[in-house]
Write a protein that holds these residues in place. Structure first.
Motif, PDB file in Angstrom:
ATOM      1  N   ARG A  66      -5.518  -7.141   8.670  1.00  0.00           N
ATOM      2  CA  ARG A  66      -4.429  -6.430   9.352  1.00  0.00           C
ATOM      3  C   ARG A  66      -3.189  -6.211   8.488  1.00  0.00           C
ATOM      4  NH1 ARG A  66      -1.880  -8.095  13.436  1.00  0.00           N
ATOM      5  NH2 ARG A  66      -2.182 -10.343  13.140  1.00  0.00           N
ATOM      6  N   TRP A  67      -3.335  -6.292   7.165  1.00  0.00           N
ATOM      7  CA  TRP A  67      -2.244  -5.886   6.297  1.00  0.00           C
ATOM      8  C   TRP A  67      -2.167  -4.363   6.264  1.00  0.00           C
ATOM      9  CZ3 TRP A  67       1.317  -9.232   5.111  1.00  0.00           C
ATOM     10  CH2 TRP A  67       1.003 -10.579   4.962  1.00  0.00           C
ATOM     11  N   LEU A  68      -3.312  -3.705   6.419  1.00  0.00           N
ATOM     12  CA  LEU A  68      -3.371  -2.245   6.461  1.00  0.00           C
ATOM     13  C   LEU A  68      -4.161  -1.802   7.682  1.00  0.00           C
ATOM     14  CD1 LEU A  68      -4.226  -1.321   2.739  1.00  0.00           C
ATOM     15  CD2 LEU A  68      -1.965  -1.260   3.835  1.00  0.00           C
ATOM     16  N   GLU A  69      -3.983  -0.536   8.054  1.00  0.00           N
ATOM     17  CA  GLU A  69      -4.816   0.119   9.060  1.00  0.00           C
ATOM     18  C   GLU A  69      -5.482   1.319   8.405  1.00  0.00           C
ATOM     19  OE1 GLU A  69      -2.529   1.334  12.395  1.00  0.00           O
ATOM     20  OE2 GLU A  69      -2.157  -0.699  13.134  1.00  0.00           O
ATOM     21  N   HIS A  70      -6.709   1.625   8.841  1.00  0.00           N
ATOM     22  CA  HIS A  70      -7.420   2.790   8.333  1.00  0.00           C
ATOM     23  C   HIS A  70      -7.414   3.847   9.419  1.00  0.00           C
ATOM     24  CE1 HIS A  70     -11.175   4.587   6.183  1.00  0.00           C
ATOM     25  NE2 HIS A  70     -10.061   5.245   5.930  1.00  0.00           N
ATOM     26  N   THR A  71      -6.786   4.987   9.166  1.00  0.00           N
ATOM     27  CA  THR A  71      -6.649   6.057  10.147  1.00  0.00           C
ATOM     28  C   THR A  71      -7.308   7.326   9.622  1.00  0.00           C
ATOM     29  OG1 THR A  71      -4.596   6.996   9.273  1.00  0.00           O
ATOM     30  CG2 THR A  71      -4.389   5.038  10.684  1.00  0.00           C
ATOM     31  N   ASN A  72      -7.285   8.368  10.444  1.00  0.00           N
ATOM     32  CA  ASN A  72      -7.861   9.644  10.016  1.00  0.00           C
ATOM     33  C   ASN A  72      -7.126  10.229   8.816  1.00  0.00           C
ATOM     34  OD1 ASN A  72      -9.750   9.579  12.080  1.00  0.00           O
ATOM     35  ND2 ASN A  72      -8.436  10.692  13.508  1.00  0.00           N
ATOM     36  N   ALA A  73      -5.853   9.882   8.665  1.00  0.00           N
ATOM     37  CA  ALA A  73      -5.058  10.413   7.555  1.00  0.00           C
ATOM     38  C   ALA A  73      -5.097   9.528   6.327  1.00  0.00           C
ATOM     39  CB  ALA A  73      -3.609  10.606   8.008  1.00  0.00           C
ATOM     40  N   GLY A  74      -5.790   8.396   6.406  1.00  0.00           N
ATOM     41  CA  GLY A  74      -5.858   7.476   5.285  1.00  0.00           C
ATOM     42  C   GLY A  74      -5.420   6.083   5.694  1.00  0.00           C
ATOM     43  N   TYR A  75      -4.969   5.312   4.730  1.00  0.00           N
ATOM     44  CA  TYR A  75      -4.519   3.944   4.992  1.00  0.00           C
ATOM     45  C   TYR A  75      -3.004   3.924   5.183  1.00  0.00           C
ATOM     46  CZ  TYR A  75      -9.142   2.653   3.233  1.00  0.00           C
ATOM     47  OH  TYR A  75     -10.507   2.537   3.050  1.00  0.00           O
ATOM     48  N   ARG A  76      -2.539   3.008   6.034  1.00  0.00           N
ATOM     49  CA  ARG A  76      -1.111   2.796   6.208  1.00  0.00           C
ATOM     50  C   ARG A  76      -0.886   1.307   6.510  1.00  0.00           C
ATOM     51  NH1 ARG A  76       0.266   5.241  12.258  1.00  0.00           N
ATOM     52  NH2 ARG A  76      -1.038   3.778  13.432  1.00  0.00           N
ATOM     53  N   LEU A  77       0.367   0.881   6.514  1.00  0.00           N
ATOM     54  CA  LEU A  77       0.679  -0.518   6.776  1.00  0.00           C
ATOM     55  C   LEU A  77       0.194  -0.933   8.162  1.00  0.00           C
ATOM     56  CD1 LEU A  77       4.290  -0.855   5.325  1.00  0.00           C
ATOM     57  CD2 LEU A  77       2.149  -1.661   4.308  1.00  0.00           C
ATOM     58  N   GLY A  78      -0.365  -2.135   8.237  1.00  0.00           N
ATOM     59  CA  GLY A  78      -0.872  -2.647   9.503  1.00  0.00           C
ATOM     60  C   GLY A  78       0.108  -3.586  10.186  1.00  0.00           C
ATOM     61  N   GLY A  79      -0.336  -4.141  11.304  1.00  0.00           N
ATOM     62  CA  GLY A  79       0.523  -4.965  12.129  1.00  0.00           C
ATOM     63  C   GLY A  79       1.077  -6.186  11.420  1.00  0.00           C
ATOM     64  N   ARG A  80       0.282  -6.806  10.556  1.00  0.00           N
ATOM     65  CA  ARG A  80       0.763  -8.003   9.869  1.00  0.00           C
ATOM     66  C   ARG A  80       1.874  -7.661   8.889  1.00  0.00           C
ATOM     67  NH1 ARG A  80      -3.502 -12.378   7.946  1.00  0.00           N
ATOM     68  NH2 ARG A  80      -3.267 -12.856  10.155  1.00  0.00           N
ATOM     69  N   ALA A  81       1.725  -6.578   8.148  1.00  0.00           N
ATOM     70  CA  ALA A  81       2.771  -6.169   7.197  1.00  0.00           C
ATOM     71  C   ALA A  81       4.034  -5.746   7.932  1.00  0.00           C
ATOM     72  CB  ALA A  81       2.257  -5.030   6.317  1.00  0.00           C
ATOM     73  N   LEU A  82       3.877  -5.000   9.012  1.00  0.00           N
ATOM     74  CA  LEU A  82       5.040  -4.554   9.765  1.00  0.00           C
ATOM     75  C   LEU A  82       5.764  -5.723  10.411  1.00  0.00           C
ATOM     76  CD1 LEU A  82       3.561  -1.352  11.432  1.00  0.00           C
ATOM     77  CD2 LEU A  82       5.169  -1.473   9.532  1.00  0.00           C
ATOM     78  N   GLY A  83       5.016  -6.729  10.788  1.00  0.00           N
ATOM     79  CA  GLY A  83       5.623  -7.897  11.411  1.00  0.00           C
ATOM     80  C   GLY A  83       6.493  -8.695  10.461  1.00  0.00           C
ATOM     81  N   LEU A  84       6.362  -8.460   9.161  1.00  0.00           N
ATOM     82  CA  LEU A  84       7.178  -9.179   8.174  1.00  0.00           C
ATOM     83  C   LEU A  84       8.478  -8.453   7.845  1.00  0.00           C
ATOM     84  CD1 LEU A  84       4.452 -10.382   5.641  1.00  0.00           C
ATOM     85  CD2 LEU A  84       5.636 -11.715   7.388  1.00  0.00           C
ATOM     86  N   GLY A  85       8.771  -7.379   8.608  1.00  0.00           N
ATOM     87  CA  GLY A  85      10.041  -6.688   8.385  1.00  0.00           C
ATOM     88  C   GLY A  85       9.908  -5.189   8.240  1.00  0.00           C
ATOM     89  N   GLY A  86       8.683  -4.679   8.152  1.00  0.00           N
ATOM     90  CA  GLY A  86       8.515  -3.243   8.011  1.00  0.00           C
ATOM     91  C   GLY A  86       8.741  -2.488   9.301  1.00  0.00           C
ATOM     92  N   ARG A  87       8.723  -3.201  10.443  1.00  0.00           N
ATOM     93  CA  ARG A  87       8.859  -2.521  11.723  1.00  0.00           C
ATOM     94  C   ARG A  87      10.280  -1.996  11.937  1.00  0.00           C
ATOM     95  NH1 ARG A  87       6.763  -6.222  14.682  1.00  0.00           N
ATOM     96  NH2 ARG A  87       4.704  -5.307  14.920  1.00  0.00           N
ATOM     97  N   GLU A  88      11.282  -2.746  11.475  1.00  0.00           N
ATOM     98  CA  GLU A  88      12.668  -2.360  11.739  1.00  0.00           C
ATOM     99  C   GLU A  88      13.045  -1.022  11.118  1.00  0.00           C
ATOM    100  OE1 GLU A  88      17.209  -4.128  11.300  1.00  0.00           O
ATOM    101  OE2 GLU A  88      15.465  -5.420  10.965  1.00  0.00           O
ATOM    102  N   PRO A  89      12.720  -0.749   9.828  1.00  0.00           N
ATOM    103  CA  PRO A  89      13.028   0.574   9.275  1.00  0.00           C
ATOM    104  C   PRO A  89      12.349   1.704  10.043  1.00  0.00           C
ATOM    105  CG  PRO A  89      12.527  -0.967   7.523  1.00  0.00           C
ATOM    106  CD  PRO A  89      12.184  -1.662   8.804  1.00  0.00           C
ATOM    107  N   ALA A  90      11.116   1.482  10.484  1.00  0.00           N
ATOM    108  CA  ALA A  90      10.409   2.519  11.240  1.00  0.00           C
ATOM    109  C   ALA A  90      11.104   2.778  12.566  1.00  0.00           C
ATOM    110  CB  ALA A  90       8.955   2.089  11.479  1.00  0.00           C
ATOM    111  N   GLN A  91      11.540   1.721  13.235  1.00  0.00           N
ATOM    112  CA  GLN A  91      12.214   1.888  14.514  1.00  0.00           C
ATOM    113  C   GLN A  91      13.575   2.545  14.334  1.00  0.00           C
ATOM    114  OE1 GLN A  91      12.192  -2.006  16.314  1.00  0.00           O
ATOM    115  NE2 GLN A  91      10.050  -1.859  16.918  1.00  0.00           N
ATOM    116  N   ASN A  92      14.269   2.215  13.243  1.00  0.00           N
ATOM    117  CA  ASN A  92      15.551   2.857  12.980  1.00  0.00           C
ATOM    118  C   ASN A  92      15.383   4.350  12.727  1.00  0.00           C
ATOM    119  OD1 ASN A  92      16.953   0.460  13.250  1.00  0.00           O
ATOM    120  ND2 ASN A  92      16.966   0.011  11.054  1.00  0.00           N
TER     121      ASN A  92
END
Length: 284
Positions: A66-92
């Motif tokens: 869960r460091w990454l997610e695999h989507t139709n558009a490719g790979y992106r950060l997953g829940g574990r990476a976002l939980g370490l601080g990546g979620r706040e910039p996305a929400q902002n």
């Protein structure tokens, strides 16, 4: 001239591929500069110079963990990476893109406007823009509510895989007598939302006297957030539903540009609108 030749020669020499697994995983994760950054396997191979089979194996491991997610558009950060601080910039970024639209919606309707994301089985309120009745609406920025009881939540759940809904809402909690806790009934409700092209209604399911109309903000990979208008549970929310649709499309276009789902006409239920309009007129 000699200096230029040395620089060219040095640049032609590839840096060695990091030998350890930790270094290779870090090399890959460093490619995801932002929460919405997508990388294909070809991107990762070219940028890291790792062998394709090695890059693919590490990407699979990062997805499983869960460091990454695999989507139709490719790979992106997953829940574990976002939980370490990546979620706040996305929400902002989400709040910044939505802010002018939410304020305009609140001014035009004199109702409370919500912006929320899905967190586990709850909606998490990122913003609340008030009309005169803001203090009467029992929600707050940073607060949560069960997703299956809100228009915000149902608008997002409608675009998730049915098996995920089954896994996460099998033991759904009843907040009011109108809350949907039966999975079959919930799936019927989500199907109605999809047939309305994403427009969700809720009347007294989370708070007995509160009604909402909401719509998800969707990118290539599905819903990332939702907006809603909040009013009295007896109010004719169908009247303001087209404004919610316009607002959702405007914010989605700002966030995702050409990758946002195409705009579609929304079919509104007619019967409830006439009955609720009559109730509202009687009360005015």
């Amino acid at each position: 001239m000699a200096s230029t030749m040395r620089t060219s020669a040095e640049s032609a020499v590839e840096r060695p591929v990091p030998p350890s697994m930790v270094e290779r995983m870090t090399l890959i994760l460093d490619l995801f500069e932002h929460p919405h950054t997508h990388r294909t396997l070809e991107d990762v191979t070219r940028r890291t110079r790792l062998p394709r089979s090695t890059a693919h194996r590490i990407l699979d491991q990062l997805v499983r963990l869960r460091w990454l997610e695999h989507t139709n558009a490719g790979y992106r950060l997953g829940g574990r990476a976002l939980g370490l601080g990546g979620r706040e910039p996305a929400q902002n970024a989400l709040r910044s893109a939505a802010a002018p639209v939410l304020h305009d919606l609140a001014i035009r309707t004199d109702l409370v406007v919500h912006l929320a994301v899905l967190t586990g089985t709850d909606v998490y309120y990122l913003d609340k823009v008030g009309g005169r009745s803001a203090v009467e609406v029992p929600s707050r920025v940073g607060g949560r509510a069960p997703a299956h009881c809100t228009a915000l939540g149902k608008a997002m759940l409608a675009w998730l895989p049915p098996e995920r809904v089954d896994a996460e809402y099998a033991g759904a909690v009843r907040r009011t007598p109108r809350s949907i806790t039966d999975l079959a009934v919930l799936h019927q409700e989500l199907d109605r939302i999809r047939r309305r092209r994403g427009l969700a209604f809720e009347r007294g399911e989370c708070f007995s006297k509160v009604g909402c109309v909401g719509m998800a903000l969707r990118g290539e990979d599905g819903p990332v957030a939702a907006i809603s208008l909040v009013g009295d549970a007896r109010a004719p929310l169908e009247r303001v539903a087209p404004l919610v649709v316009q607002a959702a499309h405007a914010v989605s276009a700002e966030l995702f540009g050409s990758s946002a789902p195409p705009r579609e006409d929304v079919t509104l239920p007619r019967g409830p609108a006439r009955r609720l309009a009559a109730v509202s007129d009687d009360q005015s």
